[in-house]
Write a protein that holds these residues in place. Sequence first.
Motif, PDB file in Angstrom:
ATOM      1  N   ASN A 175       0.718  -1.731  -0.060  1.00 38.84           N
ATOM      2  CA  ASN A 175       0.111  -0.155  -0.098  1.00 38.84           C
ATOM      3  C   ASN A 175       1.074   0.894   0.379  1.00 38.84           C
ATOM      4  OD1 ASN A 175      -2.327  -0.531   0.608  1.00 38.84           O
ATOM      5  ND2 ASN A 175      -2.536  -0.380   2.278  1.00 38.84           N
ATOM      6  N   ILE A 176       0.014   2.259  -1.376  1.00 39.84           N
ATOM      7  CA  ILE A 176       0.630   3.706  -1.299  1.00 39.84           C
ATOM      8  C   ILE A 176       0.017   4.504  -0.140  1.00 39.84           C
ATOM      9  CG2 ILE A 176       2.428   5.679  -1.745  1.00 39.84           C
ATOM     10  CD1 ILE A 176       3.648   3.584  -3.604  1.00 39.84           C
ATOM     11  N   PHE A 177       0.255   4.801   0.848  1.00 40.90           N
ATOM     12  CA  PHE A 177      -1.193   6.035   1.291  1.00 40.90           C
ATOM     13  C   PHE A 177      -0.653   6.669   0.632  1.00 40.90           C
ATOM     14  CE2 PHE A 177      -2.537   7.722   5.266  1.00 40.90           C
ATOM     15  CZ  PHE A 177      -4.198   7.847   5.155  1.00 40.90           C
ATOM     16  N   ARG A 178      -1.414   7.162  -0.221  1.00 36.63           N
ATOM     17  CA  ARG A 178      -0.750   8.712  -1.243  1.00 36.63           C
ATOM     18  C   ARG A 178      -1.705  10.150  -0.486  1.00 36.63           C
ATOM     19  NH1 ARG A 178      -1.747  10.355  -7.889  1.00 36.63           N
ATOM     20  NH2 ARG A 178      -2.959  12.581  -6.392  1.00 36.63           N
ATOM     21  N   ASN A 179      -1.007  11.081  -0.238  1.00 34.15           N
ATOM     22  CA  ASN A 179      -0.682  12.337   0.307  1.00 34.15           C
ATOM     23  C   ASN A 179       0.388  13.080   0.089  1.00 34.15           C
ATOM     24  OD1 ASN A 179      -3.203  11.876   2.029  1.00 34.15           O
ATOM     25  ND2 ASN A 179      -1.489  10.358   3.206  1.00 34.15           N
ATOM     26  N   THR A 180       0.207  13.210  -1.403  1.00 29.69           N
ATOM     27  CA  THR A 180       0.904  13.962  -2.103  1.00 29.69           C
ATOM     28  C   THR A 180       0.933  16.182  -1.854  1.00 29.69           C
ATOM     29  OG1 THR A 180      -0.485  14.859  -4.208  1.00 29.69           O
ATOM     30  CG2 THR A 180       0.672  12.734  -4.563  1.00 29.69           C
ATOM     31  N   PHE A 181       1.675  16.939  -2.078  1.00 29.35           N
ATOM     32  CA  PHE A 181       1.115  18.293  -2.148  1.00 29.35           C
ATOM     33  C   PHE A 181       0.021  18.423  -2.978  1.00 29.35           C
ATOM     34  CE2 PHE A 181       6.061  17.913  -1.228  1.00 29.35           C
ATOM     35  CZ  PHE A 181       6.150  18.130   0.061  1.00 29.35           C
ATOM     36  N   ALA A 182      -0.023  18.313  -3.809  1.00 31.80           N
ATOM     37  CA  ALA A 182      -1.512  18.709  -4.615  1.00 31.80           C
ATOM     38  C   ALA A 182      -2.928  18.040  -4.260  1.00 31.80           C
ATOM     39  CB  ALA A 182      -0.899  18.268  -5.903  1.00 31.80           C
ATOM     40  N   ASP A 183      -2.320  16.981  -2.778  1.00 31.70           N
ATOM     41  CA  ASP A 183      -3.814  15.969  -2.632  1.00 31.70           C
ATOM     42  C   ASP A 183      -4.188  17.050  -1.495  1.00 31.70           C
ATOM     43  OD1 ASP A 183      -4.090  14.042  -4.163  1.00 31.70           O
ATOM     44  OD2 ASP A 183      -2.747  12.358  -2.642  1.00 31.70           O
ATOM     45  N   ILE A 184      -3.056  17.443  -0.342  1.00 29.48           N
ATOM     46  CA  ILE A 184      -2.890  18.416   1.003  1.00 29.48           C
ATOM     47  C   ILE A 184      -3.801  19.733   0.468  1.00 29.48           C
ATOM     48  CG2 ILE A 184      -1.316  19.671   2.435  1.00 29.48           C
ATOM     49  CD1 ILE A 184       0.295  16.830   2.179  1.00 29.48           C
ATOM     50  N   ALA A 185      -2.887  20.026  -0.398  1.00 30.07           N
ATOM     51  CA  ALA A 185      -3.692  21.563  -1.174  1.00 30.07           C
ATOM     52  C   ALA A 185      -5.011  21.028  -1.076  1.00 30.07           C
ATOM     53  CB  ALA A 185      -2.525  22.097  -2.548  1.00 30.07           C
ATOM     54  N   LYS A 186      -5.674  20.657  -1.645  1.00 31.12           N
ATOM     55  CA  LYS A 186      -6.699  20.033  -2.250  1.00 31.12           C
ATOM     56  C   LYS A 186      -7.629  19.750  -1.394  1.00 31.12           C
ATOM     57  CE  LYS A 186      -9.749  19.180  -5.251  1.00 31.12           C
ATOM     58  NZ  LYS A 186     -10.272  20.231  -6.238  1.00 31.12           N
ATOM     59  N   VAL A 187      -7.309  19.577  -0.132  1.00 29.83           N
ATOM     60  CA  VAL A 187      -7.731  19.473   1.316  1.00 29.83           C
ATOM     61  C   VAL A 187      -8.088  20.628   1.331  1.00 29.83           C
ATOM     62  CG1 VAL A 187      -8.268  18.394   4.142  1.00 29.83           C
ATOM     63  CG2 VAL A 187      -7.623  16.506   1.348  1.00 29.83           C
ATOM     64  N   ALA A 188      -6.569  21.952   1.665  1.00 29.33           N
ATOM     65  CA  ALA A 188      -6.884  22.842   2.222  1.00 29.33           C
ATOM     66  C   ALA A 188      -7.540  23.879   1.916  1.00 29.33           C
ATOM     67  CB  ALA A 188      -5.516  23.179   2.680  1.00 29.33           C
ATOM     68  N   GLN A 189      -8.007  23.522   0.970  1.00 26.50           N
ATOM     69  CA  GLN A 189      -8.577  24.599   0.115  1.00 26.50           C
ATOM     70  C   GLN A 189     -10.316  24.568  -0.187  1.00 26.50           C
ATOM     71  OE1 GLN A 189      -8.076  24.319  -4.188  1.00 26.50           O
ATOM     72  NE2 GLN A 189      -7.054  26.313  -4.476  1.00 26.50           N
ATOM     73  N   THR A 190     -10.503  23.180   0.534  1.00 24.78           N
ATOM     74  CA  THR A 190     -11.567  22.922   0.371  1.00 24.78           C
ATOM     75  C   THR A 190     -12.150  22.005   1.393  1.00 24.78           C
ATOM     76  OG1 THR A 190     -11.114  21.038  -1.749  1.00 24.78           O
ATOM     77  CG2 THR A 190     -13.561  20.785  -0.720  1.00 24.78           C
ATOM     78  N   LEU A 191     -11.904  22.413   2.784  1.00 28.08           N
ATOM     79  CA  LEU A 191     -11.794  22.085   3.643  1.00 28.08           C
ATOM     80  C   LEU A 191     -11.966  23.583   4.624  1.00 28.08           C
ATOM     81  CD1 LEU A 191     -12.027  18.182   4.221  1.00 28.08           C
ATOM     82  CD2 LEU A 191     -14.134  19.809   4.295  1.00 28.08           C
ATOM     83  N   GLY A 192     -10.349  23.888   4.077  1.00 29.90           N
ATOM     84  CA  GLY A 192     -10.486  24.860   4.877  1.00 29.90           C
ATOM     85  C   GLY A 192     -10.574  25.815   5.421  1.00 29.90           C
ATOM     86  N   GLY A 193     -11.057  26.315   3.555  1.00 25.70           N
ATOM     87  CA  GLY A 193     -11.593  27.268   2.957  1.00 25.70           C
ATOM     88  C   GLY A 193     -13.186  26.997   3.794  1.00 25.70           C
ATOM     89  N   ASP A 194     -13.667  28.012   3.195  1.00 26.15           N
ATOM     90  CA  ASP A 194     -15.450  28.476   3.228  1.00 26.15           C
ATOM     91  C   ASP A 194     -16.003  27.243   4.917  1.00 26.15           C
ATOM     92  OD1 ASP A 194     -15.372  29.641   1.198  1.00 26.15           O
ATOM     93  OD2 ASP A 194     -16.724  28.924  -0.069  1.00 26.15           O
ATOM     94  N   HIS A 195     -15.369  25.953   5.041  1.00 29.55           N
ATOM     95  CA  HIS A 195     -15.789  25.310   5.396  1.00 29.55           C
ATOM     96  C   HIS A 195     -15.367  25.228   6.844  1.00 29.55           C
ATOM     97  CE1 HIS A 195     -18.828  22.406   3.404  1.00 29.55           C
ATOM     98  NE2 HIS A 195     -17.963  22.439   2.303  1.00 29.55           N
ATOM     99  N   ARG A 196     -14.330  26.639   7.129  1.00 31.73           N
ATOM    100  CA  ARG A 196     -13.344  26.612   8.135  1.00 31.73           C
ATOM    101  C   ARG A 196     -12.710  25.516   9.152  1.00 31.73           C
ATOM    102  NH1 ARG A 196     -16.535  30.858  10.549  1.00 31.73           N
ATOM    103  NH2 ARG A 196     -15.248  31.011  12.325  1.00 31.73           N
ATOM    104  N   VAL A 197     -12.509  24.315   8.737  1.00 30.35           N
ATOM    105  CA  VAL A 197     -12.493  23.356   9.641  1.00 30.35           C
ATOM    106  C   VAL A 197     -10.689  23.811   9.975  1.00 30.35           C
ATOM    107  CG1 VAL A 197     -11.665  21.126   8.909  1.00 30.35           C
ATOM    108  CG2 VAL A 197     -13.429  21.698   8.488  1.00 30.35           C
ATOM    109  N   LYS A 198     -10.662  23.160  10.946  1.00 34.39           N
ATOM    110  CA  LYS A 198      -8.886  22.936  11.245  1.00 34.39           C
ATOM    111  C   LYS A 198      -8.461  21.561  11.561  1.00 34.39           C
ATOM    112  CE  LYS A 198      -6.842  25.694  13.886  1.00 34.39           C
ATOM    113  NZ  LYS A 198      -6.072  26.444  13.398  1.00 34.39           N
ATOM    114  N   PHE A 199      -7.172  21.660  11.301  1.00 33.85           N
ATOM    115  CA  PHE A 199      -6.846  20.352  10.916  1.00 33.85           C
ATOM    116  C   PHE A 199      -6.106  19.961  11.867  1.00 33.85           C
ATOM    117  CE2 PHE A 199      -6.905  22.369   6.639  1.00 33.85           C
ATOM    118  CZ  PHE A 199      -8.115  21.590   6.472  1.00 33.85           C
ATOM    119  N   GLU A 200      -5.772  18.365  12.319  1.00 32.67           N
ATOM    120  CA  GLU A 200      -5.017  17.298  12.872  1.00 32.67           C
ATOM    121  C   GLU A 200      -3.728  16.990  11.790  1.00 32.67           C
ATOM    122  OE1 GLU A 200      -6.997  13.506  13.783  1.00 32.67           O
ATOM    123  OE2 GLU A 200      -5.418  13.332  15.413  1.00 32.67           O
TER     124      GLU A 200
END
Length: 308
Positions: free
Chosen positions: A142-167
């Motif tokens: 298994n490669i548990f994939r978390n690329t810079f592009a993936d991270i940026a996508k989560v940051a934008q989507t959930l960190g943006g309008d949803h105002r989610v704080k990340f663990e």
Amino acid sequence: MPKTIVTCAITGAIHTPTMSDALPINSDMITEQAIAAAQAGAAILHLHARNPANGAPSIDPAHFMEFLPRIKAETDAIVNISTGGSLSTGIEERMAPAVAASPEMCSLNMGSLNFSMHPLADRYETWKYDWEEAYVRGSDGNIFRNTFADIAKVAQTLGGDHRVKFEHECYDVGHLYNLKFCLDQGQFKAPIFLQFVMGILGGIAANIDNLVFMKQTADRLFGDQYQWSVIGAGAQQMKLGAVAAQMGGHVRVGLEDSLFIERGVLSTSNAQQVTKMRGILEEQGNTIATPDEARALLGLKGADRVAF
Ligand code: KMH
Ligand code: ZN
């Protein structure tokens, strides 16, 4: 000394039904154990879902919606939804439950790794469900994939309008540098919340030297702009939690990360682990944070701004 936030990770995607009867494998079990863990002192509930048909890890938003409103109705704990609930699917699908529920917090895995639990497979001769053995044994590929592009996508989507704080789940010291890079790009707002994930095969080992190394590196990279917590996966859960709290960090327990309450003894519930950790913390002079104290420390949007 700041108060200590206890996170409880209720079921995860590592362990399988054969490994423990206490592992929550459907929405009723997740609900009951999450509420009990909050009552025992967990300020944050880190949640994954399971497919009630066979106990397999699930990233279906409908499975999350079976328990999220019930947990919210019974506790004031902070709900943290995993975006790492499948080791083999892409980030869009993994984010879907969090996009639907817009929780106060989500996990965000800070790098790719061969997240593997295959050595566990040799401990069992028979399995309760067909999918389990291949799932556990096959994780060596298994490669548990978390690329810079993936991270940026989560940051934008959930960190943006949803105002989610990340663990921010950091499985090795390089993941701290990945996070620093993303932070410098403006993807996250301080204070950031780091979870040092130690003891997963494919990542850094769970011992005190490595814990100190992770903390010193985080100090250099993030100064006073961060809070941190530790997972000592498996046998190191209580020990690393106790040490982290003495160092000013927070702790995570739960059946996602360890099925045991002491060496060779299966835990009967998530609440049992929270109660044990709480006892150790209070004995050594730490005070656990309430959910509202944790909200203030981490700068969360509030439980009235979620979508469940
Ligand atoms: N099970 C932990 C070691 C996630 O949910 O995003 C890692 C974890 C990942 O909690
Ligand atoms: Zn998780």
